[in-house]
Design an enzyme around this catalytic site. Structure first.
Site, mmCIF file in Angstrom:
data_model
loop_
_atom_site.group_PDB
_atom_site.id
_atom_site.type_symbol
_atom_site.label_atom_id
_atom_site.label_comp_id
_atom_site.label_asym_id
_atom_site.label_seq_id
_atom_site.Cartn_x
_atom_site.Cartn_y
_atom_site.Cartn_z
ATOM 1 N N ASP A 170 -1.659 38.929 24.863
ATOM 2 C CA ASP A 170 -1.109 39.959 25.738
ATOM 3 C C ASP A 170 -1.753 41.351 25.645
ATOM 4 O OD1 ASP A 170 0.485 37.743 25.702
ATOM 5 O OD2 ASP A 170 2.378 38.812 25.550
ATOM 6 N N GLU A 401 5.994 34.583 13.814
ATOM 7 C CA GLU A 401 5.149 34.451 15.011
ATOM 8 C C GLU A 401 3.674 34.703 14.672
ATOM 9 O OE1 GLU A 401 6.479 37.200 17.954
ATOM 10 O OE2 GLU A 401 5.157 36.443 19.542
HETATM 11 C C1 GLC Z 1 3.553 36.103 23.606
HETATM 12 C C2 GLC Z 1 2.172 35.598 23.215
HETATM 13 C C3 GLC Z 1 1.864 34.352 24.006
HETATM 14 C C4 GLC Z 1 2.946 33.314 23.776
HETATM 15 C C5 GLC Z 1 4.343 33.885 24.048
HETATM 16 C C6 GLC Z 1 5.462 32.966 23.615
HETATM 17 O O1 GLC Z 1 3.605 36.493 24.922
HETATM 18 O O2 GLC Z 1 1.201 36.571 23.402
HETATM 19 O O3 GLC Z 1 0.610 33.836 23.647
HETATM 20 O O4 GLC Z 1 2.745 32.199 24.551
HETATM 21 O O5 GLC Z 1 4.511 35.109 23.367
HETATM 22 O O6 GLC Z 1 5.343 32.645 22.256
#
Ligand code: GLC
Length: 435
Positions: A170, A401
């Site tokens: 992102d 995460e």
């Molecule tokens: C964030 C991450 C993305 C992922 C999402 C859900 O947006 O950057 O890669 O898929 O979270 O975990």
């Protein structure tokens, strides 16, 4: 240790399982995410092949008529704690978006081909999996066709993205220049309230400057009914991404392997592949940086940063031996210098931030891919470090995460960063433990 850790990981997957699909983590991400569910499926397959299959089935229940697999599937319309929710996306402005389940209007890395091959390698004779493969194979092929048909208007063999969220990374500094080019007039932007920063520490999240631009690009997609032609002409953010294309190439190869095994037609996929692989090397390799770099189609230049997407090309076996050797050396040097590998961004750049999301931390699913890439090239010393670094981080800090990449800081930390009890962290840990 291995048994306990994988048991704990499996408990997280079970906890995040919502009757047919898995959420990445409760609170922060309460729906099904596209590429997350691919890794989750691999993790589940060690304990429960049915869930691994259902995970992919649920994801593809949100596939659009044009073939696109959306980045979020909103299986529940009652859950309102996430922004942007299904009503904000309003994907149904596109006539081919399903009414149920509701979805977002953009995509994410196309992991499903290699995920399917991974399952088949584990259970080559499982009847249920073989039947499922016959059903899902044409759907995955259709999603690749969508990429080449709609996201590669000049027929280069490289596909574009128009939103940072599509890249899966992102707030990577890769996008900073394109974000600055995106001029946002606050009066014209719809009112919105972020939910993420009320759940997570703001210094681990994208900034509000970036968020305004995420919303702007979402609105741009909606304005064109998520139709690629208008978006291609207008979007200030238009990128040929290293990770998106590497994952697509990897999955192309997996589909070819599966198709040949099962006697399915793979001619079209071979044609994509014959163009995509050499083009990737030719256009994206940067001799000075000794890595693959993303290409900014709007600015018409390469984005000169070393980061994790370039390294993902190893997983797709794109680099030649000389290029692979340079990338391996780079990772080895980082290891020697006291970093966990692989940091998501260039540690020597002033833009490096070891805590802020995609600007420097370690991401479990990236380690998983790069581990397999290094193995494929025979760089076993480095691959074992990529594997054990992730296992160390998870053992010490929990199934978060993402993680701190500077070794010296870890003894001062009690946890990882971002969401806790995270599905892809659990899934990739299970799979790497079983290696
Ligand atoms: C964030 C991450 C993305 C992922 C999402 C859900 O947006 O950057 O890669 O898929 O979270 O975990």
């Amino acid at each position: 240790m291995v048994k306990e850790l994988s048991k704990a990981a499996y408990q997280i997957l079970q906890k995040n399982w919502k009757n047919g699909f898995t959420i990445p983590t409760s609170k922060l991400y309460p729906f099904q995410w596209n590429w997350d569910s691919g890794f989750t499926s691999i993790g589940f397959s060690h304990f429960n092949l049915d869930y691994a299959i259902q995970e992919l089935q649920s994801l593809f229940s949100g596939q659009w008529e044009n073939g696109m697999v959306p980045h979020i599937i909103f299986h529940s319309e009652k859950e309102t704690t996430y922004f942007p929710n299904y009503d904000f996306w309003n994907a149904n402005v596109n006539a081919g978006a399903p009414n149920k389940p509701k979805t977002s209007g953009i995509t994410q890395p196309a992991v499903h081909g290699f995920v399917l091959e991974n399952l088949l390698n584990k259970f080559p004779d499982n009847e249920k999996l073989l039947a499922f493969t016959k059903d899902i194979f044409p759907k995955i092929v259709k999603s690749h066709r969508w990429f080449y048909q709609y996201r590669d208007p000049k027929r280069e063999g490289l596909t574009f993205i128009y939103h940072p969220w599509e890249s899966g990374r992102d707030n990577s500094p890769l996008w900073d220049e394109s974000m600055d080019r995106t001029i946002v007039n606050k009066d014209e932007l719809p009112n919105y309230t972020r939910r993420d920063t009320s759940i997570m520490a703001a210094d681990e999240r994208p900034t509000s400057y970036q968020y305004d631009r995420y919303v702007y690009l979402l609105e741009l997609g909606k304005k064109y009914k998520y139709d690629e032609q208008g978006i291609f002409e207008e979007s200030p953010f238009l990128i040929q991404d290293t990770l998106m294309n590497a994952v697509l190439i990897k999955s192309n190869q997996s589909l070819i392997n599966i198709g040949k095994r099962l006697g399915l037609d793979v001619k079209e996929i071979e044609e994509w592949q014959q163009q995509a692989k050499p083009r990737y090397i030719e256009k994206l390799w940067n001799t000075d940086l000794e890595t693959f770099t993303v290409f900014d189609l709007r600015g018409e230049h390469a984005v000169l940063h070393k980061e994790i997407g370039g390294l993902s090309a190893l997983y797709a076996e794109i680099p030649n031996m000389d290029q692979a050797q340079k990338m391996n050396q780079y990772l080895w040097d980082l290891h020697q210098r006291g970093f966990f590998i692989c940091p998501s961004f260039d540690v020597d750049s002033i833009l490096f931030d070891s805590k802020r999301y995609w600007r420097g931390p370690i991401w479990p699913q990236m380690n998983w891919m790069i581990y397999h890439g290094l193995e494929a090239y025979g760089y076993y010393d480095t691959s074992k470090i990529v594997q054990s670094d992730l296992i160390k981080l998870v053992s010490q800090l929990g199934f978060y995460e993402y993680f701190e990449s500077q070794k010296e800081l870890v003894p001062h930390l009690k946890t990882g960063y971002g969401g806790s009890d995270f599905s892809w962290t659990a899934a990739c840990t299970i799979d790497l433990l079983m290696e």
